[in-house]
Design a protein around this motif. Structure first.
Motif, PDB file in Angstrom:
ATOM      1  N   GLU A   1       0.852  -1.187   0.000  1.00 53.51           N
ATOM      2  CA  GLU A   1       0.000   0.000   0.000  1.00 53.51           C
ATOM      3  C   GLU A   1       0.892   1.242   0.000  1.00 53.51           C
ATOM      4  OE1 GLU A   1      -2.786  -0.124   3.205  1.00 53.51           O
ATOM      5  OE2 GLU A   1      -3.757  -1.970   2.490  1.00 53.51           O
ATOM      6  N   TYR A   2       0.544   2.204  -0.857  1.00 52.36           N
ATOM      7  CA  TYR A   2       1.402   3.364  -1.056  1.00 52.36           C
ATOM      8  C   TYR A   2       0.551   4.626  -1.258  1.00 52.36           C
ATOM      9  CZ  TYR A   2       4.655  -0.397  -2.299  1.00 52.36           C
ATOM     10  OH  TYR A   2       5.404  -1.545  -2.303  1.00 52.36           O
ATOM     11  N   TRP A   3       1.082   5.743  -0.769  1.00 51.37           N
ATOM     12  CA  TRP A   3       0.531   7.051  -1.121  1.00 51.37           C
ATOM     13  C   TRP A   3       1.340   7.598  -2.288  1.00 51.37           C
ATOM     14  CZ3 TRP A   3      -3.873   9.302   0.269  1.00 51.37           C
ATOM     15  CH2 TRP A   3      -4.512   8.874   1.445  1.00 51.37           C
ATOM     16  N   VAL A   4       0.650   8.070  -3.317  1.00 52.29           N
ATOM     17  CA  VAL A   4       1.322   8.672  -4.466  1.00 52.29           C
ATOM     18  C   VAL A   4       0.721  10.056  -4.736  1.00 52.29           C
ATOM     19  CG1 VAL A   4       1.985   6.494  -5.552  1.00 52.29           C
ATOM     20  CG2 VAL A   4      -0.225   7.533  -6.113  1.00 52.29           C
TER      21      VAL A   4
ATOM     22  N   GLN B   1      -3.158  21.497 -29.832  1.00 47.87           N
ATOM     23  CA  GLN B   1      -4.507  21.873 -30.243  1.00 47.87           C
ATOM     24  C   GLN B   1      -5.604  21.040 -29.594  1.00 47.87           C
ATOM     25  OE1 GLN B   1      -4.482  24.688 -32.035  1.00 47.87           O
ATOM     26  NE2 GLN B   1      -2.259  24.470 -31.916  1.00 47.87           N
ATOM     27  N   MET B   2      -5.264  20.196 -28.638  1.00 47.09           N
ATOM     28  CA  MET B   2      -6.258  19.419 -27.909  1.00 47.09           C
ATOM     29  C   MET B   2      -6.374  19.942 -26.482  1.00 47.09           C
ATOM     30  SD  MET B   2      -5.431  15.476 -29.044  1.00 47.09           S
ATOM     31  CE  MET B   2      -3.717  15.555 -28.523  1.00 47.09           C
ATOM     32  N   ASN B   3      -7.600  19.975 -25.975  1.00 49.97           N
ATOM     33  CA  ASN B   3      -7.832  20.327 -24.580  1.00 49.97           C
ATOM     34  C   ASN B   3      -8.065  19.038 -23.797  1.00 49.97           C
ATOM     35  OD1 ASN B   3      -7.658  23.184 -24.873  1.00 49.97           O
ATOM     36  ND2 ASN B   3      -9.739  23.215 -25.692  1.00 49.97           N
ATOM     37  N   ILE B   4      -7.080  18.656 -23.007  1.00 49.31           N
ATOM     38  CA  ILE B   4      -7.113  17.383 -22.298  1.00 49.31           C
ATOM     39  C   ILE B   4      -7.496  17.610 -20.843  1.00 49.31           C
ATOM     40  CG2 ILE B   4      -5.716  15.417 -21.537  1.00 49.31           C
ATOM     41  CD1 ILE B   4      -4.049  15.827 -24.096  1.00 49.31           C
ATOM     42  N   HIS B   5      -8.510  16.897 -20.384  1.00 50.80           N
ATOM     43  CA  HIS B   5      -8.938  16.977 -18.996  1.00 50.80           C
ATOM     44  C   HIS B   5      -8.069  16.027 -18.165  1.00 50.80           C
ATOM     45  CE1 HIS B   5     -13.187  18.687 -19.889  1.00 50.80           C
ATOM     46  NE2 HIS B   5     -12.356  18.947 -20.891  1.00 50.80           N
ATOM     47  N   ALA B   6      -7.407  16.580 -17.174  1.00 48.14           N
ATOM     48  CA  ALA B   6      -6.495  15.779 -16.362  1.00 48.14           C
ATOM     49  C   ALA B   6      -6.590  16.237 -14.912  1.00 48.14           C
ATOM     50  CB  ALA B   6      -5.064  15.918 -16.880  1.00 48.14           C
ATOM     51  N   TYR B   7      -6.071  15.400 -14.002  1.00 48.46           N
ATOM     52  CA  TYR B   7      -6.244  15.656 -12.575  1.00 48.46           C
ATOM     53  C   TYR B   7      -4.916  15.655 -11.829  1.00 48.46           C
ATOM     54  CZ  TYR B   7     -11.241  14.804 -13.241  1.00 48.46           C
ATOM     55  OH  TYR B   7     -12.545  14.876 -13.646  1.00 48.46           O
ATOM     56  N   ASN B   8      -4.700  16.713 -11.056  1.00 47.28           N
ATOM     57  CA  ASN B   8      -3.689  16.667 -10.013  1.00 47.28           C
ATOM     58  C   ASN B   8      -4.345  16.006  -8.808  1.00 47.28           C
ATOM     59  OD1 ASN B   8      -1.531  17.982 -11.351  1.00 47.28           O
ATOM     60  ND2 ASN B   8      -2.515  19.961 -10.991  1.00 47.28           N
ATOM     61  N   VAL B   9      -3.695  15.003  -8.239  1.00 45.49           N
ATOM     62  CA  VAL B   9      -4.372  14.225  -7.210  1.00 45.49           C
ATOM     63  C   VAL B   9      -3.356  13.515  -6.313  1.00 45.49           C
ATOM     64  CG1 VAL B   9      -4.554  12.181  -8.710  1.00 45.49           C
ATOM     65  CG2 VAL B   9      -6.191  12.486  -6.850  1.00 45.49           C
ATOM     66  N   ARG B  10      -3.764  13.297  -5.091  1.00 46.17           N
ATOM     67  CA  ARG B  10      -3.028  12.440  -4.160  1.00 46.17           C
ATOM     68  C   ARG B  10      -3.915  11.244  -3.876  1.00 46.17           C
ATOM     69  NH1 ARG B  10      -2.480  12.042   1.772  1.00 46.17           N
ATOM     70  NH2 ARG B  10      -0.335  11.430   2.283  1.00 46.17           N
ATOM     71  N   MET B  11      -3.331  10.043  -3.921  1.00 45.46           N
ATOM     72  CA  MET B  11      -4.162   8.863  -3.685  1.00 45.46           C
ATOM     73  C   MET B  11      -3.376   7.761  -2.994  1.00 45.46           C
ATOM     74  SD  MET B  11      -4.573   7.155  -7.505  1.00 45.46           S
ATOM     75  CE  MET B  11      -5.468   8.568  -8.155  1.00 45.46           C
ATOM     76  N   LYS B  12      -4.120   6.940  -2.289  1.00 49.64           N
ATOM     77  CA  LYS B  12      -3.558   5.740  -1.677  1.00 49.64           C
ATOM     78  C   LYS B  12      -3.919   4.564  -2.563  1.00 49.64           C
ATOM     79  CE  LYS B  12      -3.324   3.203   2.709  1.00 49.64           C
ATOM     80  NZ  LYS B  12      -3.884   3.095   4.087  1.00 49.64           N
TER      81      LYS B  12
ATOM     82  N   GLY C   1       3.581  14.015 -21.167  1.00 43.87           N
ATOM     83  CA  GLY C   1       3.737  14.717 -19.899  1.00 43.87           C
ATOM     84  C   GLY C   1       2.532  14.618 -18.987  1.00 43.87           C
ATOM     85  N   PHE C   2       1.882  13.466 -18.981  1.00 43.61           N
ATOM     86  CA  PHE C   2       0.719  13.251 -18.107  1.00 43.61           C
ATOM     87  C   PHE C   2       0.962  12.016 -17.229  1.00 43.61           C
ATOM     88  CE2 PHE C   2      -0.940  15.701 -21.596  1.00 43.61           C
ATOM     89  CZ  PHE C   2      -1.876  16.565 -21.001  1.00 43.61           C
ATOM     90  N   GLY C   3       0.611  12.131 -15.954  1.00 43.46           N
ATOM     91  CA  GLY C   3       0.595  10.971 -15.085  1.00 43.46           C
ATOM     92  C   GLY C   3       1.885  10.615 -14.393  1.00 43.46           C
ATOM     93  N   MET C   4       2.861  11.531 -14.302  1.00 41.10           N
ATOM     94  CA  MET C   4       4.062  11.215 -13.539  1.00 41.10           C
ATOM     95  C   MET C   4       3.737  11.275 -12.047  1.00 41.10           C
ATOM     96  SD  MET C   4       7.913  12.767 -13.780  1.00 41.10           S
ATOM     97  CE  MET C   4       9.279  11.633 -13.572  1.00 41.10           C
ATOM     98  N   LEU C   5       4.296  10.334 -11.290  1.00 42.56           N
ATOM     99  CA  LEU C   5       4.000  10.200  -9.879  1.00 42.56           C
ATOM    100  C   LEU C   5       5.256  10.284  -9.026  1.00 42.56           C
ATOM    101  CD1 LEU C   5       1.645   7.075  -9.992  1.00 42.56           C
ATOM    102  CD2 LEU C   5       0.934   9.485 -10.040  1.00 42.56           C
ATOM    103  N   LYS C   6       5.067  10.632  -7.763  1.00 42.57           N
ATOM    104  CA  LYS C   6       6.116  10.438  -6.767  1.00 42.57           C
ATOM    105  C   LYS C   6       5.511   9.675  -5.593  1.00 42.57           C
ATOM    106  CE  LYS C   6       5.561  14.751  -4.101  1.00 42.57           C
ATOM    107  NZ  LYS C   6       6.264  15.918  -3.546  1.00 42.57           N
ATOM    108  N   LEU C   7       6.336   8.840  -4.984  1.00 40.53           N
ATOM    109  CA  LEU C   7       5.910   8.093  -3.808  1.00 40.53           C
ATOM    110  C   LEU C   7       6.108   8.933  -2.560  1.00 40.53           C
ATOM    111  CD1 LEU C   7       7.424   4.553  -4.502  1.00 40.53           C
ATOM    112  CD2 LEU C   7       5.000   5.064  -4.160  1.00 40.53           C
ATOM    113  N   GLU C   8       5.158   8.837  -1.647  1.00 39.23           N
ATOM    114  CA  GLU C   8       5.274   9.518  -0.368  1.00 39.23           C
ATOM    115  C   GLU C   8       5.446   8.475   0.723  1.00 39.23           C
ATOM    116  OE1 GLU C   8       1.804  11.933   0.054  1.00 39.23           O
ATOM    117  OE2 GLU C   8       2.576  13.497  -1.303  1.00 39.23           O
ATOM    118  N   TYR C   9       6.556   8.589   1.470  1.00 34.77           N
ATOM    119  CA  TYR C   9       6.820   7.614   2.536  1.00 34.77           C
ATOM    120  C   TYR C   9       6.624   8.272   3.900  1.00 34.77           C
ATOM    121  CZ  TYR C   9       8.782   4.523  -0.987  1.00 34.77           C
ATOM    122  OH  TYR C   9       8.947   3.705  -2.080  1.00 34.77           O
TER     123      TYR C   9
END
Length: 239
Positions: free
Chosen positions: A126-129, A197-208, A231-239
């Motif tokens: 289980e991880y927080w990202v 030329q595309m409008n992409i719906h994306a989310y900044n989010v923190r999740m477990k 350039g979408f969906g890069m994550l970092k792990l939170e410990y």
């Protein structure tokens, strides 16, 4: 592997639509054969093609005047991939050049640093990202209408899982013992990102999340969701 670049943007304006320029900077940095493979082919699984790299937003304190972004400090940029040769070519190129082109502007690189692999496995799995660039998941129907999924929806989770399965099958023969689930979603904020030329719906989010070891490595090195190489969906792990 993950690469950190520190960019001296000075007083220059960075256009809002900078993701395509950063992607172009990556392809310019690669040797011709490698660039052609990642740009035009990618890794194949079940008739789907995956570029298998991801990069972050430009990070740092900035302000906007309606025309673009002005950084108050050096901007930080992160790139990640499963392919060590891909990452080595980027490291050599940016270290040797000492500069990066973003749009029509050329900026000095203050730092180019390979980062220690931050994927530290936990017995609980289980991880927080936290997103370093917004994540997008969607489906497009036969009429070319795109429906974007909210991170709290089952469609989002299923889309991420399907994407992980396809990516892993490019390097392993099966995914029988793999798993992924979202346990909790926090601080979810939707952004509309303009990309080519595309409008992409994306989310900044923190999740477990709870996921298998192989899926976690895929997530951290190639990103979550779709359009990672843009350039979408890069994550970092939170410990």
């Amino acid at each position: 592997m993950r690469l950190k670049l520190v960019i001296d943007t000075g007083s220059s304006c960075i256009p809002y639509e900078y993701h395509g320029f950063l992607q172009a900077a990556i392809y310019r940095a690669l040797e011709e054969k490698k660039a052609d493979f990642y740009h035009n082919v990618g890794y194949e699984s079940h008739n789907r093609h995956y570029k298998m790299f991801v990069f972050s937003d430009l990070k740092g304190n900035y302000y906007s005047d309606g025309k673009g972004l002005y950084f108050k400090e050096n901007a930080k940029w992160y790139i990640s991939s499963l392919d060590p040769d891909f990452m080595n070519q980027l490291y050599i190129y940016f270290t040797f050049q000492g500069k990066i082109q973003i749009g029509k502007e050329v900026f000095d690189l203050v730092e180019v640093t390979p980062m220690v692999d931050e994927v530290r496995l936990k017995p609980s799995q289980e991880y927080w990202v936290q997103t370093l660039s917004p994540v997008t998941c969607y489906k497009t129907d036969e009429k070319k209408y795109t429906t974007y999924f909210d991170p709290k929806s089952s469609d989002f989770e299923n889309s991420v899982r399907t994407n992980l399965e396809g990516k892993l099958l490019t390097v392993l023969p099966d995914t029988e013992n793999e798993f992924f689930e979202i346990l909790e979603v926090q601080r979810s904020k939707m952004r509309i990102v303009k990309y080519k030329q595309m409008n992409i719906h994306a989310y900044n989010v923190r999740m477990k999340i709870r996921c298998s070891d192989n899926y976690l490595k895929i997530l951290m090195h190639t990103g979550m969701g779709s359009k990672n190489s843009a350039g979408f969906g890069m994550l970092k792990l939170e410990y």
